[in-house]
Design a protein around this motif. Structure first.
Motif, PDB file in Angstrom:
ATOM      1  N   GLY B  50       0.936  -1.132  -0.139  1.00  0.00           N
ATOM      2  CA  GLY B  50      -0.190  -0.054  -0.077  1.00  0.00           C
ATOM      3  C   GLY B  50       1.012   1.097   0.195  1.00  0.00           C
ATOM      4  N   TRP B  51       0.135   2.375  -0.019  1.00  0.00           N
ATOM      5  CA  TRP B  51       0.942   3.676  -0.079  1.00  0.00           C
ATOM      6  C   TRP B  51       1.163   4.469   1.253  1.00  0.00           C
ATOM      7  CZ3 TRP B  51       2.504   3.952  -4.761  1.00  0.00           C
ATOM      8  CH2 TRP B  51       1.664   3.740  -5.882  1.00  0.00           C
ATOM      9  N   VAL B  52       2.166   4.690   1.380  1.00  0.00           N
ATOM     10  CA  VAL B  52       2.678   5.624   2.553  1.00  0.00           C
ATOM     11  C   VAL B  52       3.463   6.829   2.131  1.00  0.00           C
ATOM     12  CG1 VAL B  52       3.088   3.344   4.024  1.00  0.00           C
ATOM     13  CG2 VAL B  52       5.215   4.516   2.741  1.00  0.00           C
ATOM     14  N   THR B  53       3.955   7.823   2.990  1.00  0.00           N
ATOM     15  CA  THR B  53       4.694   8.725   2.731  1.00  0.00           C
ATOM     16  C   THR B  53       5.960   8.512   3.447  1.00  0.00           C
ATOM     17  OG1 THR B  53       3.922  10.426   4.491  1.00  0.00           O
ATOM     18  CG2 THR B  53       2.720  10.454   2.405  1.00  0.00           C
ATOM     19  N   ARG B  54       7.047   9.494   2.826  1.00  0.00           N
ATOM     20  CA  ARG B  54       8.427   9.593   3.357  1.00  0.00           C
ATOM     21  C   ARG B  54       8.263  10.000   4.987  1.00  0.00           C
ATOM     22  NH1 ARG B  54      13.226   7.117   1.632  1.00  0.00           N
ATOM     23  NH2 ARG B  54      12.571   6.182  -0.161  1.00  0.00           N
ATOM     24  N   GLU B  55       7.391  10.637   5.200  1.00  0.00           N
ATOM     25  CA  GLU B  55       7.381  11.499   6.467  1.00  0.00           C
ATOM     26  C   GLU B  55       6.454  10.303   7.553  1.00  0.00           C
ATOM     27  OE1 GLU B  55       6.787  12.903   3.489  1.00  0.00           O
ATOM     28  OE2 GLU B  55       8.524  14.370   3.562  1.00  0.00           O
ATOM     29  N   SER B  56       5.619   9.366   6.702  1.00  0.00           N
ATOM     30  CA  SER B  56       4.795   8.619   7.864  1.00  0.00           C
ATOM     31  C   SER B  56       4.947   7.294   7.047  1.00  0.00           C
ATOM     32  CB  SER B  56       3.369   9.082   7.694  1.00  0.00           C
ATOM     33  OG  SER B  56       2.663   8.462   8.365  1.00  0.00           O
ATOM     34  N   PRO B  57       5.855   6.710   7.360  1.00  0.00           N
ATOM     35  CA  PRO B  57       6.042   5.317   6.755  1.00  0.00           C
ATOM     36  C   PRO B  57       5.161   4.171   7.219  1.00  0.00           C
ATOM     37  CG  PRO B  57       8.032   5.685   8.002  1.00  0.00           C
ATOM     38  CD  PRO B  57       7.306   7.060   8.132  1.00  0.00           C
ATOM     39  N   GLY B  58       4.543   4.498   8.173  1.00  0.00           N
ATOM     40  CA  GLY B  58       3.617   3.338   8.579  1.00  0.00           C
ATOM     41  C   GLY B  58       2.257   3.466   7.889  1.00  0.00           C
ATOM     42  N   GLY B  59       2.084   4.641   7.215  1.00  0.00           N
ATOM     43  CA  GLY B  59       0.850   4.758   6.142  1.00  0.00           C
ATOM     44  C   GLY B  59      -0.363   5.294   7.009  1.00  0.00           C
ATOM     45  N   SER B  60      -0.023   5.965   8.426  1.00  0.00           N
ATOM     46  CA  SER B  60      -1.201   6.414   9.012  1.00  0.00           C
ATOM     47  C   SER B  60      -1.499   7.874   8.883  1.00  0.00           C
ATOM     48  CB  SER B  60      -0.507   6.373  10.588  1.00  0.00           C
ATOM     49  OG  SER B  60       0.584   7.020  10.701  1.00  0.00           O
ATOM     50  N   ARG B  61      -0.625   8.668   7.970  1.00  0.00           N
ATOM     51  CA  ARG B  61      -1.116   9.843   7.815  1.00  0.00           C
ATOM     52  C   ARG B  61      -0.569  10.356   6.379  1.00  0.00           C
ATOM     53  NH1 ARG B  61       2.723  14.411   8.991  1.00  0.00           N
ATOM     54  NH2 ARG B  61       1.438  16.233   9.598  1.00  0.00           N
ATOM     55  N   PHE B  62      -1.434  11.182   5.915  1.00  0.00           N
ATOM     56  CA  PHE B  62      -1.165  11.522   4.355  1.00  0.00           C
ATOM     57  C   PHE B  62      -1.569  13.013   4.468  1.00  0.00           C
ATOM     58  CE2 PHE B  62      -1.785   7.168   3.572  1.00  0.00           C
ATOM     59  CZ  PHE B  62      -0.767   6.819   2.439  1.00  0.00           C
ATOM     60  N   ALA B  63      -0.187  13.689   4.963  1.00  0.00           N
ATOM     61  CA  ALA B  63      -0.711  15.413   5.135  1.00  0.00           C
ATOM     62  C   ALA B  63      -0.463  16.098   3.737  1.00  0.00           C
ATOM     63  CB  ALA B  63       0.430  15.733   5.997  1.00  0.00           C
ATOM     64  N   VAL B  64      -1.091  16.688   3.351  1.00  0.00           N
ATOM     65  CA  VAL B  64      -1.249  17.361   2.004  1.00  0.00           C
ATOM     66  C   VAL B  64       0.284  18.014   1.715  1.00  0.00           C
ATOM     67  CG1 VAL B  64      -1.861  19.671   0.858  1.00  0.00           C
ATOM     68  CG2 VAL B  64      -3.509  18.318   2.046  1.00  0.00           C
ATOM     69  N   GLU B  65       0.960  18.579   2.755  1.00  0.00           N
ATOM     70  CA  GLU B  65       2.218  19.138   2.741  1.00  0.00           C
ATOM     71  C   GLU B  65       3.454  17.921   2.460  1.00  0.00           C
ATOM     72  OE1 GLU B  65       0.470  19.470   5.158  1.00  0.00           O
ATOM     73  OE2 GLU B  65       1.546  19.075   7.144  1.00  0.00           O
ATOM     74  N   ASP B  66       3.249  16.827   2.809  1.00  0.00           N
ATOM     75  CA  ASP B  66       3.993  15.672   2.539  1.00  0.00           C
ATOM     76  C   ASP B  66       3.828  15.187   1.291  1.00  0.00           C
ATOM     77  OD1 ASP B  66       4.739  16.069   5.301  1.00  0.00           O
ATOM     78  OD2 ASP B  66       3.504  14.383   5.926  1.00  0.00           O
ATOM     79  N   VAL B  67       2.555  15.179   0.627  1.00  0.00           N
ATOM     80  CA  VAL B  67       2.378  14.815  -0.766  1.00  0.00           C
ATOM     81  C   VAL B  67       2.582  15.572  -1.662  1.00  0.00           C
ATOM     82  CG1 VAL B  67       0.653  13.419  -1.986  1.00  0.00           C
ATOM     83  CG2 VAL B  67       0.712  12.817   0.607  1.00  0.00           C
ATOM     84  N   ILE B  68       1.978  17.037  -1.613  1.00  0.00           N
ATOM     85  CA  ILE B  68       2.063  17.782  -2.772  1.00  0.00           C
ATOM     86  C   ILE B  68       3.256  18.573  -2.561  1.00  0.00           C
ATOM     87  CG2 ILE B  68       0.742  19.696  -3.856  1.00  0.00           C
ATOM     88  CD1 ILE B  68      -1.790  18.465  -2.460  1.00  0.00           C
ATOM     89  N   GLY B  70       4.801  21.498  -5.362  1.00  0.00           N
ATOM     90  CA  GLY B  70       4.575  22.178  -6.471  1.00  0.00           C
ATOM     91  C   GLY B  70       3.703  21.286  -7.443  1.00  0.00           C
ATOM     92  N   HIS B  71       4.124  21.111  -8.620  1.00  0.00           N
ATOM     93  CA  HIS B  71       3.076  20.216  -9.582  1.00  0.00           C
ATOM     94  C   HIS B  71       3.175  18.771  -9.455  1.00  0.00           C
ATOM     95  CE1 HIS B  71       6.641  21.209 -11.896  1.00  0.00           C
ATOM     96  NE2 HIS B  71       6.361  20.136 -12.481  1.00  0.00           N
ATOM     97  N   PHE B  72       4.041  18.294  -8.478  1.00  0.00           N
ATOM     98  CA  PHE B  72       4.187  16.919  -8.202  1.00  0.00           C
ATOM     99  C   PHE B  72       3.626  16.400  -6.949  1.00  0.00           C
ATOM    100  CE2 PHE B  72       8.402  18.755  -9.582  1.00  0.00           C
ATOM    101  CZ  PHE B  72       8.435  18.109 -10.909  1.00  0.00           C
ATOM    102  N   LEU B  73       3.012  15.328  -7.112  1.00  0.00           N
ATOM    103  CA  LEU B  73       2.470  14.340  -6.003  1.00  0.00           C
ATOM    104  C   LEU B  73       3.572  13.361  -5.637  1.00  0.00           C
ATOM    105  CD1 LEU B  73      -1.317  13.583  -6.744  1.00  0.00           C
ATOM    106  CD2 LEU B  73      -0.480  15.144  -5.155  1.00  0.00           C
ATOM    107  N   ILE B  74       4.203  13.236  -4.669  1.00  0.00           N
ATOM    108  CA  ILE B  74       5.125  12.357  -4.210  1.00  0.00           C
ATOM    109  C   ILE B  74       4.770  11.659  -3.202  1.00  0.00           C
ATOM    110  CG2 ILE B  74       7.746  12.278  -3.347  1.00  0.00           C
ATOM    111  CD1 ILE B  74       8.249  14.809  -4.223  1.00  0.00           C
ATOM    112  N   PHE B  75       4.856   9.915  -3.326  1.00  0.00           N
ATOM    113  CA  PHE B  75       4.370   9.156  -2.416  1.00  0.00           C
ATOM    114  C   PHE B  75       5.203   7.817  -2.608  1.00  0.00           C
ATOM    115  CE2 PHE B  75       1.825   7.538  -5.868  1.00  0.00           C
ATOM    116  CZ  PHE B  75       1.141   8.583  -6.367  1.00  0.00           C
ATOM    117  N   THR B  76       4.990   6.895  -1.670  1.00  0.00           N
ATOM    118  CA  THR B  76       5.867   5.768  -1.878  1.00  0.00           C
ATOM    119  C   THR B  76       5.101   4.589  -1.494  1.00  0.00           C
ATOM    120  OG1 THR B  76       7.439   7.029  -0.637  1.00  0.00           O
ATOM    121  CG2 THR B  76       8.043   4.856  -0.411  1.00  0.00           C
TER     122      THR B  76
END
Lengths: 189, 223
Positions: B50-68, B70-76
């Motif tokens: 499943g998806w996580v973010t670099r800032e929340s590698p457990g997958g518990s949080r998808f903060a806008v500032e962690d994902v967006i 500029g014109h990129f969406l970054i996720f893991t």
């Protein structure tokens, strides 16, 4: 996706019928670099310079009796200028993989370019200052990757425009063959 | 966890359909729906993606500032796998079978159902104790030009990320093959025809040092 899809995969992509253009592009870049014409105008006043370096992978255009394309890896000792590389070209091999260096006057990108799949491997983006307005290093880095891809696409576009031109089928191919021949004879002579 | 990477190998896709609006909150909600769910001490589940973010590698949080960005969406993509060593499993099963056989009349065989139950129990016991291996694959969605960069080149990982992306955002992906890339330039009709008819060239020279015949249709045109 929890467990239930663990064995599911995307269907394999069909073989790319124009994959050979990647190797031709890299071989053409080699010729341009050797001819001192490796700076490209890519529009909007932008220029990008290209350099190649080892390690090199040269591949035959034809399959051998086992259905595989013979290949030759070259590294160390400036292989781009070596007799072995020149001889491989003259025997019909094309450059299939090389280190690619891109520069736009202020920044430089390094990667290994895999011509058959048009893949940038091990690409390293220049360390830029973090955007003062946003303080967003992820944005800077993602922009760095985007820029490198954009430059490679732009130079590939220059190659393709040349490749589909009537001049390519005439004079250009002769020039490139003469270059391959001269590389061999100069090294042997 | 660490900041977004500065180097890596990229497999590129073209995202089909209308360009995405990077500020569309439904994109983040889609990521949340396909968030990574930990295996924890599960005795039966051996794999989770499943998806996580670099800032929340457990997958518990998808903060806008962690994902967006500029014109990129970054996720893991996070892919956890539990694997029990086959040798360890054999040892465990042998020990459990021996223990169960203690006290049984000599020569009397253990019922097949009981043996099966012991084997399954051994598997469960070891699986619940096993620690998962964790693989993280960064993905960047360039919403400006509708491209997806998957930071991996292994076919299995890349295809898994592409599949998860399709399921998450209900958007199709086209591999950025040389054919796909070459079709994206603006060509006039003559160039399109020439592109469709291209065949490979090589720079073979004859044994005497002259120019050998090139291959294919281009070669014929050269003559």
């Amino acid at each position: 996706m929890h467990n239930d899809n663990k064995n599911r995969r995307e269907p394999a992509a069909p073989r790319d019928e124009r994959a050979f253009l990647g190797e031709e592009f890299l071989t053409w870049l080699w010729w341009r670099c050797d001819s001192g014409r490796a700076e490209f105008e890519i529009g909007k006043g932008e220029n990008v310079g290209v350099a190649l370096d080892e390690p090199l992978l040269l591949k035959s255009g034809d399959d051998d009796e086992n259905g595989r394309r013979p290949e030759q890896i070259m590294k160390f000792g400036r292989p781009l200028g070596s007799l072995e590389a020149a001889a491989a070209l003259a025997r019909g091999k094309r450059l299939a993989r090389a280190k690619l260096i891109l520069g736009d006057g202020t920044r430089e990108w390094n990667c290994t370019f895999d011509a058959e799949t048009f893949t940038l491997r091990g690409i390293r983006v220049p360390e830029a200052d973090v955007d003062e307005d946003t303080g967003d290093s992820a944005l800077e880095r993602a922009s760095g990757f985007e820029q490198a891809i954009r430059y490679v696409d732009a130079v590939f576009g220059v190659f393709l425009a040349d490749r589909v031109s009537p001049e390519f089928r005439g004079a250009r191919l002769k020039q490139m063959k003469a270059w391959a021949r001269e590389k061999t004879t100069a090294k042997m002579g | 966890m660490s900041r977004f990477r500065r180097s890596g190998s990229i497999t590129r896709y073209f995202v089909e359909g209308e360009g995405a609006d990077v500020s569309d909150v439904s994109l983040i909600k889609s990521l949340e729906r396909e968030r990574f769910k930990p295996l924890e001490n599960s005795a039966t589940e051996t794999e989770s993606i499943g998806w996580v973010t670099r800032e929340s590698p457990g997958g518990s949080r998808f903060a806008v500032e962690d994902v967006i960005h500029g014109h990129f969406l970054i996720f893991t993509m996070r892919h956890d796998r539990k694997r029990v060593s086959p040798t360890l499993l054999k040892i465990q099963i042998a020990g459990d079978l021996r223990a169960a056989a203690t006290g049984r009349a000599e020569g009397k065989q253990m019922p097949r159902a009981q043996k099966k139950q012991i084997i399954e129990e051994a598997k469960r016991k070891l699986t619940s104790r096993a620690l998962p291996t964790v693989a993280l694959t960064d993905v960047v969605w360039n919403c400006e030009n509708s491209e997806l960069y998957v930071f991996a080149t292994g076919a299995a990982v890349v295809e898994q990320a592409a599949l998860l992306f399709r399921e998450t955002f209900k958007r199709d992906l086209e591999p950025a093959s040389i054919t796909a890339i070459s079709n994206r330039y603006k060509w006039n009709d003559a160039q399109k025809r020439a592109l469709a008819e291209l065949s490979p060239f090589d720079l073979k020279t004859s044994a005497r040092g002259g120019v050998a015949s090139p291959v294919g249709a281009d070669a014929e045109a050269e003559e």
